[in-house]
Design a protein around this motif. Structure first.
Motif, short mmCIF file in Angstrom:
data_model
loop_
_atom_site.label_atom_id
_atom_site.label_comp_id
_atom_site.label_asym_id
_atom_site.label_seq_id
_atom_site.Cartn_x
_atom_site.Cartn_y
_atom_site.Cartn_z
N ASN A 1 0.78 -1.34 0.08
CA ASN A 1 0.18 0.02 0.01
C ASN A 1 0.95 1.29 0.05
O ASN A 1 0.39 2.19 -0.53
CB ASN A 1 -0.85 0.03 1.11
CG ASN A 1 -2.20 -1.01 0.92
OD1 ASN A 1 -2.74 -0.90 -0.21
ND2 ASN A 1 -2.19 -1.96 1.82
N LYS B 1 -9.62 4.03 1.74
CA LYS B 1 -10.23 2.61 1.50
C LYS B 1 -9.93 1.95 3.01
O LYS B 1 -9.15 2.37 3.63
CB LYS B 1 -9.47 1.76 0.46
CG LYS B 1 -8.03 1.72 0.77
CD LYS B 1 -7.46 0.89 -0.70
CE LYS B 1 -5.89 0.41 -0.50
NZ LYS B 1 -5.56 -0.44 -1.67
N THR B 2 -10.67 0.80 3.35
CA THR B 2 -10.13 -0.03 4.33
C THR B 2 -9.61 -1.41 3.71
O THR B 2 -10.09 -1.84 2.67
CB THR B 2 -11.31 -0.50 4.88
OG1 THR B 2 -12.32 -1.10 4.45
CG2 THR B 2 -12.02 1.01 5.80
N GLU B 3 -8.51 -1.85 4.68
CA GLU B 3 -8.15 -3.13 4.08
C GLU B 3 -7.63 -3.84 5.51
O GLU B 3 -6.73 -3.29 6.22
CB GLU B 3 -6.53 -2.83 3.28
CG GLU B 3 -6.38 -4.14 2.45
CD GLU B 3 -5.43 -3.73 1.42
OE1 GLU B 3 -5.66 -3.06 0.23
OE2 GLU B 3 -4.32 -4.07 1.39
N ASP B 4 -7.85 -5.06 5.81
CA ASP B 4 -7.32 -5.75 6.92
C ASP B 4 -7.74 -4.79 8.14
O ASP B 4 -6.94 -4.71 8.99
CB ASP B 4 -5.82 -6.20 6.74
CG ASP B 4 -5.81 -7.11 5.79
OD1 ASP B 4 -6.49 -7.87 5.61
OD2 ASP B 4 -4.60 -7.05 5.17
N GLN C 1 -7.65 -1.96 8.53
CA GLN C 1 -6.87 -0.70 8.56
C GLN C 1 -7.47 0.67 7.71
O GLN C 1 -7.92 0.14 6.54
CB GLN C 1 -5.14 -0.71 7.99
CG GLN C 1 -4.47 -1.58 9.07
CD GLN C 1 -4.22 -0.80 10.14
OE1 GLN C 1 -3.78 0.40 10.04
NE2 GLN C 1 -4.40 -1.24 11.49
#
Ligand code: FES
Length: 147
Positions: free
Chosen positions: A46, A136-139, A141
């Motif tokens: 990221n 955005k959100t990912e895991d 986070q």
């Protein structure tokens, strides 16, 4: 003890050769060691795509907003739950804006500029909107693309 000129030049030449060889090996060794053992392999992470973590989803739900002073970012949710990320630096003179108590605007404490939660100027003296960022959100986070 004394040495003659020829011996002195001979010793100096030997010292120069040793110093040159050691210096070359150290330079080569450092470069190779850093690339081979200390730097992780490049991956499409990221951060390499310009996204930086500013906190977790739980932190946002608990606090209502997330801010990152180093990146000058504020993250909040719209009334319909959409994530919004903005630069929180007031374009008038650079103070940090923050959510108004009712949560419907972002207000500047320095000279009273007011912005919508999407960064639009509602009240001056600021004349330009707050920049928005991809988020955005990912895991779990929350990631913001600041670059
Ligand atoms: Fe925000 Fe002046 S710095 S209104």
């Amino acid at each position: 003890m004394s040495i003659n000129r020829r011996e002195f030049v001979s010793w100096m030449s030997l010292g120069f050769v040793i110093t040159s060889v050691v210096g070359c090996n150290q330079t080569t060794g450092q470069s190779s060691g850093t690339n081979d053992t200390e730097t992780p392999p490049e991956s499409p992470s990221n951060s390499s795509q310009g996204f930086q973590a500013v906190g977790t989803v739980e932190e946002l739900e608990k606090k209502g907003t997330l801010t990152d002073d180093m990146m000058s970012v504020i993250v909040l949710r719209s009334p319909n739950g959409e994530l919004i990320a903005l630069n929180n630096t007031c374009p008038h003179r650079g103070c940090a804006v923050s959510p108004a108590p009712e949560g419907e605007t972002l207000d500047c404490p320095c000279h009273g500029s007011r912005f919508s939660i999407r960064g639009k100027v509602l009240q001056g003296p600021a004349t330009t909107d707050l920049p928005t960022y991809e988020v955005k959100t990912e895991d779990n986070q929350i990631l913001v693309k600041v670059a």
